[in-house]
Design an enzyme around this catalytic site. Structure first.
Site, PDB file in Angstrom:
ATOM      1  CB  CYS A 101       7.398  13.094  58.509  1.00  0.00           C
ATOM      2  SG  CYS A 101       7.132  11.387  58.060  1.00  0.00           S
ATOM      3  CG  ASP A 102       9.355  16.066  56.705  1.00  0.00           C
ATOM      4  OD1 ASP A 102       9.627  16.004  57.919  1.00  0.00           O
ATOM      5  OD2 ASP A 102       9.908  15.380  55.843  1.00  0.00           O
ATOM      6  CB  CYS A 140       7.359  11.511  55.051  1.00  0.00           C
ATOM      7  SG  CYS A 140       6.203  11.204  56.403  1.00  0.00           S
TER       8      CYS A 140
END
Ligand code: NAP
Length: 309
Positions: A138-139, A135
């Site tokens: 997200c990261d 992701c």
């Protein structure tokens, strides 16, 4: 849940499930949508959806799903956070065992989508959440000005690598062939981006690191057999998807890759049970096709209920 008996239960609140909810709630069926996580599905973590008609500037996956979810609830579809732990779909009354009780329905739509596929190489699980990720939204901020590896050659790998370049210094995009599978416009953007370095004809062998996380990814050139180590602090894996069908335990027919077999009316091998979206054996996995599947499945389920009960 407000009740234990519904006309229609939809399993999965991604684009397909929520579109089915809009259509079936407007057909005045009593509808329960079951979702084990947050409504939205895989598209929730997509930074920008550029190919869903109606949004000429694009729209974030999260915003699009929020709008679709609001629309479903406006027409009185009930959405519950529940995991399906068992089911009996064989008879005219379909029974679903949930983490929080049991419900029955006259028809069921399976719209559980798919999840990122794993590579199955050493270090992948060990460093998941510690440098290995699927992701970017997200990261990516964790890898500011760092070098990362990305694996895959499809739309996801290329689109998400482009997103990564807003944060990282370098993306080594490892692909097992010398041509990308991704849509041409994404390919053009990747080739024009000097932060993306293609590692052609190569497969990752191992994700290596220490206690603090990922330090390198070893790769093998499949043409020359040469092995090398890429010094990276992250490894993003985007090598396709695997259908979320384990919970079905043989209740409907699957194809050889585990996707639910359904015809053009979204009818599965079991009467009154329909499939929609990425979990179906479909030639194209996009939001636009998922919402189309959901609409067809809901309309067919509505006809089935009218004609069978
Ligand atoms: P995909 O299209 O199936 O591509 C998977 C990629 O991973 C391929 O390039 C494949 O290589 C590679 N691969 C598969 N197994 C591998 C392995 N074991 N080792 C190394 N490489 C491996 O999957 P996706 O990119 O996740 O896309 C899934 C669906 O979502 C597609 O229908 C896609 O169009 C859609 N999607 C669309 C968009 C968009 O429209 N912007 C964005 C994201 C996803 P080969 O090419 O050699 O097979």
């Amino acid at each position: 849940m407000k009740k234990t008996e519904y006309d229609l239960v939809i399993v999965g609140a991604g684009p397909a499930g929520l579109s089915a909810a809009i259509y079936s709630a407007r057909a005045r069926l009593s509808v329960l949508v079951l979702e084990e996580a947050a409504p939205g599905g895989q598209i929730l973590v997509t930074d920008l959806v550029e190919n869903y008609p109606g949004f000429p500037e694009g729209i974030s996956g999260a915003e699009l799903m929020m709008k679709i979810s609001e629309q479903a609830q406006r027409f009185d579809a009930e959405i519950a956070t529940e995991e399906v732990t068992g089911l009996d779909l064989s008879g005219p009354v379909k029974k679903l065992r949930l983490s929080g009780g049991e419900v029955s329905a006259r028809a069921v739509i399976l719209a559980t989508g798919a999840s990122p596929r794993k590579l199955g190489i050493p270090g992948e699980d060990r460093y998941y959440g510690q440098g290995v990720s699927t992701c970017a939204t997200c990261d990516a901020p964790f890898f500011k000005d760092a070098a990362v590896a990305a694996v895959g050659g499809g739309d996801t790998a290329v689109q998400e690598s482009l997103f990564l370049t807003r944060f990282v210094d370098k993306v080594h995009l490892i692909h097992r062939r010398d041509q990308l599978r991704a849509t041409r416009i994404l390919q053009e953007r990747a080739f024009a981006n000097d932060k993306i370095e293609m590692v052609w004809n190569s497969i990752p062998l191992e994700v290596k690191g220490g206690d603090a996380g990922v330090e390198s990814v070893s790769v093998k050139n499949v043409k020359t057999g040469e092995e090398s180590d890429l010094k990276v602090s992250g490894c993003f894996i985007w090598v396709g998807v695997t259908p979320n069908t384990a919970f079905l335990q043989g209740a409907v027919d699957l194809d050889e890759n585990g996707f639910i077999r359904a015809d053009q009316r979204m009818q599965t091998s079991v009467p009154g049970v329909y499939a929609a979206g990425d979990v179906r054996n479909t030639p194209l996995r996009q939001v636009v096709t998922a919402v189309g599947d959901g609409a067809v499945a809901a309309t067919e389920a509505s006809h089935y209920i009218e004609n069978s009960f």
